[in-house]
Scaffold this active site. Structure first.
Site, mmCIF file in Angstrom:
data_model
loop_
_atom_site.group_PDB
_atom_site.id
_atom_site.type_symbol
_atom_site.label_atom_id
_atom_site.label_comp_id
_atom_site.label_asym_id
_atom_site.label_seq_id
_atom_site.Cartn_x
_atom_site.Cartn_y
_atom_site.Cartn_z
ATOM 1 N N LYS A 98 1.005 -1.541 -0.106
ATOM 2 C CA LYS A 98 0.259 0.439 -0.013
ATOM 3 C C LYS A 98 0.905 1.475 0.124
ATOM 4 O O LYS A 98 1.743 1.478 0.606
ATOM 5 C CB LYS A 98 -0.840 -0.426 0.767
ATOM 6 C CG LYS A 98 -2.099 -1.258 0.810
ATOM 7 C CD LYS A 98 -3.121 -0.889 1.999
ATOM 8 C CE LYS A 98 -4.050 -1.720 1.695
ATOM 9 N NZ LYS A 98 -4.077 -2.798 1.560
ATOM 10 N N ASP A 132 -1.546 -2.387 -4.338
ATOM 11 C CA ASP A 132 -2.720 -2.570 -3.844
ATOM 12 C C ASP A 132 -3.562 -0.931 -4.095
ATOM 13 O O ASP A 132 -2.708 0.325 -4.208
ATOM 14 C CB ASP A 132 -2.858 -2.585 -2.273
ATOM 15 C CG ASP A 132 -2.833 -4.329 -2.490
ATOM 16 O OD1 ASP A 132 -2.784 -5.098 -2.408
ATOM 17 O OD2 ASP A 132 -2.605 -4.193 -0.624
ATOM 18 N N GLN A 161 -10.025 -1.300 -9.535
ATOM 19 C CA GLN A 161 -11.571 -1.458 -8.558
ATOM 20 C C GLN A 161 -12.419 -1.486 -9.576
ATOM 21 O O GLN A 161 -13.618 0.382 -9.103
ATOM 22 C CB GLN A 161 -11.697 -0.892 -7.385
ATOM 23 C CG GLN A 161 -10.795 -0.826 -6.743
ATOM 24 C CD GLN A 161 -10.413 0.324 -5.542
ATOM 25 O OE1 GLN A 161 -9.952 1.465 -6.592
ATOM 26 N NE2 GLN A 161 -9.616 0.268 -4.319
ATOM 27 N N ARG A 182 -4.304 -6.999 -11.304
ATOM 28 C CA ARG A 182 -5.516 -7.379 -10.134
ATOM 29 C C ARG A 182 -6.749 -6.859 -10.392
ATOM 30 O O ARG A 182 -6.607 -5.745 -10.087
ATOM 31 C CB ARG A 182 -5.099 -7.829 -8.834
ATOM 32 C CG ARG A 182 -5.894 -7.841 -7.994
ATOM 33 C CD ARG A 182 -5.857 -7.192 -6.892
ATOM 34 N NE ARG A 182 -4.282 -8.052 -6.164
ATOM 35 C CZ ARG A 182 -3.826 -8.002 -5.172
ATOM 36 N NH1 ARG A 182 -3.609 -6.652 -4.456
ATOM 37 N NH2 ARG A 182 -2.559 -8.071 -5.231
ATOM 38 N N LYS A 185 -13.361 -6.124 -6.402
ATOM 39 C CA LYS A 185 -14.497 -5.142 -6.780
ATOM 40 C C LYS A 185 -14.583 -3.858 -6.552
ATOM 41 O O LYS A 185 -14.718 -2.638 -6.143
ATOM 42 C CB LYS A 185 -15.694 -5.826 -5.959
ATOM 43 C CG LYS A 185 -16.160 -6.753 -6.745
ATOM 44 C CD LYS A 185 -17.428 -7.399 -5.787
ATOM 45 C CE LYS A 185 -17.986 -9.221 -6.697
ATOM 46 N NZ LYS A 185 -19.166 -9.345 -5.538
ATOM 47 N N THR A 224 -11.046 -12.335 -6.363
ATOM 48 C CA THR A 224 -12.895 -12.655 -5.884
ATOM 49 C C THR A 224 -12.868 -13.956 -4.584
ATOM 50 O O THR A 224 -12.517 -14.957 -5.768
ATOM 51 C CB THR A 224 -13.983 -11.986 -6.811
ATOM 52 O OG1 THR A 224 -14.755 -12.115 -6.125
ATOM 53 C CG2 THR A 224 -13.759 -13.126 -7.844
ATOM 54 N N HIS A 225 -14.263 -13.554 -4.236
ATOM 55 C CA HIS A 225 -14.292 -15.352 -3.529
ATOM 56 C C HIS A 225 -15.859 -15.371 -4.049
ATOM 57 O O HIS A 225 -16.744 -16.085 -3.591
ATOM 58 C CB HIS A 225 -14.220 -14.853 -2.306
ATOM 59 C CG HIS A 225 -13.518 -14.074 -1.489
ATOM 60 N ND1 HIS A 225 -13.511 -12.904 -1.174
ATOM 61 C CD2 HIS A 225 -12.321 -14.705 -1.257
ATOM 62 C CE1 HIS A 225 -12.507 -12.689 -0.808
ATOM 63 N NE2 HIS A 225 -11.235 -13.675 -0.945
ATOM 64 N N ARG A 286 -12.486 -3.997 7.147
ATOM 65 C CA ARG A 286 -12.906 -4.292 6.122
ATOM 66 C C ARG A 286 -13.233 -5.285 5.314
ATOM 67 O O ARG A 286 -14.031 -6.071 5.256
ATOM 68 C CB ARG A 286 -11.753 -3.923 4.670
ATOM 69 C CG ARG A 286 -11.963 -2.288 4.775
ATOM 70 C CD ARG A 286 -10.589 -1.513 3.425
ATOM 71 N NE ARG A 286 -9.717 -2.103 3.566
ATOM 72 C CZ ARG A 286 -8.376 -1.791 4.406
ATOM 73 N NH1 ARG A 286 -8.851 -0.898 4.709
ATOM 74 N NH2 ARG A 286 -7.284 -2.316 4.461
#
Ligand code: FDA
Length: 306
Positions: A98, A132, A161, A182, A185, A224-225, A286
């Site tokens: 980050k 990130d 995102q 990457r 969402k 994503t999950h 988060r």
């Protein structure tokens, strides 16, 4: 509404002190975080790599306000990269970074210099860095720093995102040869002026971005999950004639571990985002905002120990 409230809590210093000092069950944090020390991170990395997964390690911490803190974060990354290299855990393990932890909010040049040093250390250890993406006020700055870093370190990964209205256009720009991107969402509370608000609109944007990335020549990383989006990713990758080694799936440590192993067994590269360190509060909040069931688990543990 609940998500916005929980995300606001991630910025509350008073709540952070309260939660960090509460006699929390270690299991609550350990579910999502490798541990507090580099040794914890290396131990969990070794286990995951041994199970056929790949890893991206995140040294926890963000929104640094002091140059000394930014320097300490850089040093932590240099140390973990050296250890990953000497312990033979690269290239299976890379790192995620980050920029706000390197001073981006008060000195962009400093953050860039530190990120360069980390990319150099990653190169020496035969692995890569992914930047990130944080809240939308940092998107332009992060993409500018990415472009500069990629001149010398072309393997540096970007994050986009899907909830941001701009992201489809960013995907078109980033879908070029060698570009690791990457797609997630998005995890921050963002205003309607810049971000889709409904789950349906975010999911639709995710699918448009996924198609754009697969149609291009880069290396997409689908973070994503969401079972539906993973299914669409698998199906669209076949449609675009993508080999399994030309893209990957990514998930967070502690979330849907069985699905992580299923994808790895099916021959995909499955990368686990593995945070470690003492500054776990904002990251954990988060994760709670993403899933109310996790919040109930967290509150039960607080009550039983408090
Ligand atoms: P969604 O939240 O809609 O969940 C879909 C389904 O997945 C749920 O129904 C549930 O079954 C399961 N699930 C999701 N989250 C869960 C949880 N916490 N616990 C248990 N089950 C859960 N964000 C960002 O803004 N910047 C970044 O740089 C990154 N980086 C990043 C890296 C990687 C590898 C991942 C996987 C994610 C990120 N994120 C991120 C976070 C991302 O934006 C997003 O908030 C989360 O991945 C949750 O979104 P899903 O796509 O999983 O969908």
């Amino acid at each position: 509404m609940l998500r916005t409230l929980i995300l606001a809590a991630s910025r509350s210093e008073a709540l952070e002190r309260l939660v960090e000092t509460a006699p929390l069950s270690r299991d609550v944090v350990r579910r999502f975080v490798a541990g507090t020390t580099p040794d914890d991170a290396l131990r969990v990395t070794r286990r995951l790599v041994g199970e056929g997964l790949t890893v991206t390690l995140d040294h926890l911490g963000e929104d640094t306000t002091r140059p000394g803190q930014a320097e300490a974060t850089k040093d932590a990354y240099l140390a973990i990269l050296a250890a990953l290299g000497t312990q033979g855990l690269t290239p299976a393990a890379e790192v995620s970074l980050k920029l706000s932890a390197l001073g981006q909010r008060f000195d962009e040049k400093l953050a860039y210099e530190h990120a360069r040093a980390i990319c150099q250390a990653a190169g020496n250890a035969h692995t890569t860095v992914t930047l990130d993406m944080e809240d939308h006020t940092t998107t332009d700055s992060t993409l500018e720093i990415l472009t500069k870093l990629r001149k010398d370190f072309p393997g540096t990964g970007a994050v986009v995102q899907a909830y941001l209205r701009r992201t489809e256009a960013d995907c078109r720009e980033l879908a070029h040869t060698g570009s690791r991107v990457r797609l997630c969402k998005g995890a921050y509370a963002e205003p309607e002026s810049v971000a889709y608000q409904s789950k349906l609109d975010v999911d639709r944007s995710y699918v448009r971005c996924l198609n754009t990335l697969l149609a291009g020549n880069g290396y997409p990383m689908f973070a994503t999950h969401d079972p539906r989006l993973i299914g669409i990713g698998e199906e669209r990758a076949r449609w675009y004639d993508r080999n399994q080694d030309s893209f990957e799936f990514q998930m967070l440590y502690g979330v849907r571990p069985d699905e992580q192993r299923r994808l790895a067994r099916a021959g995909y590269t499955m990368r686990v985002y593995l945070p470690y360190g003492t500054e776990w509060y904002a990251y954990l909040v988060r994760r709670l905002a993403e899933r109310p069931a996790n919040l109930a688990f967290f509150l039960r543990a607080l009550r039983s120990r408090g």
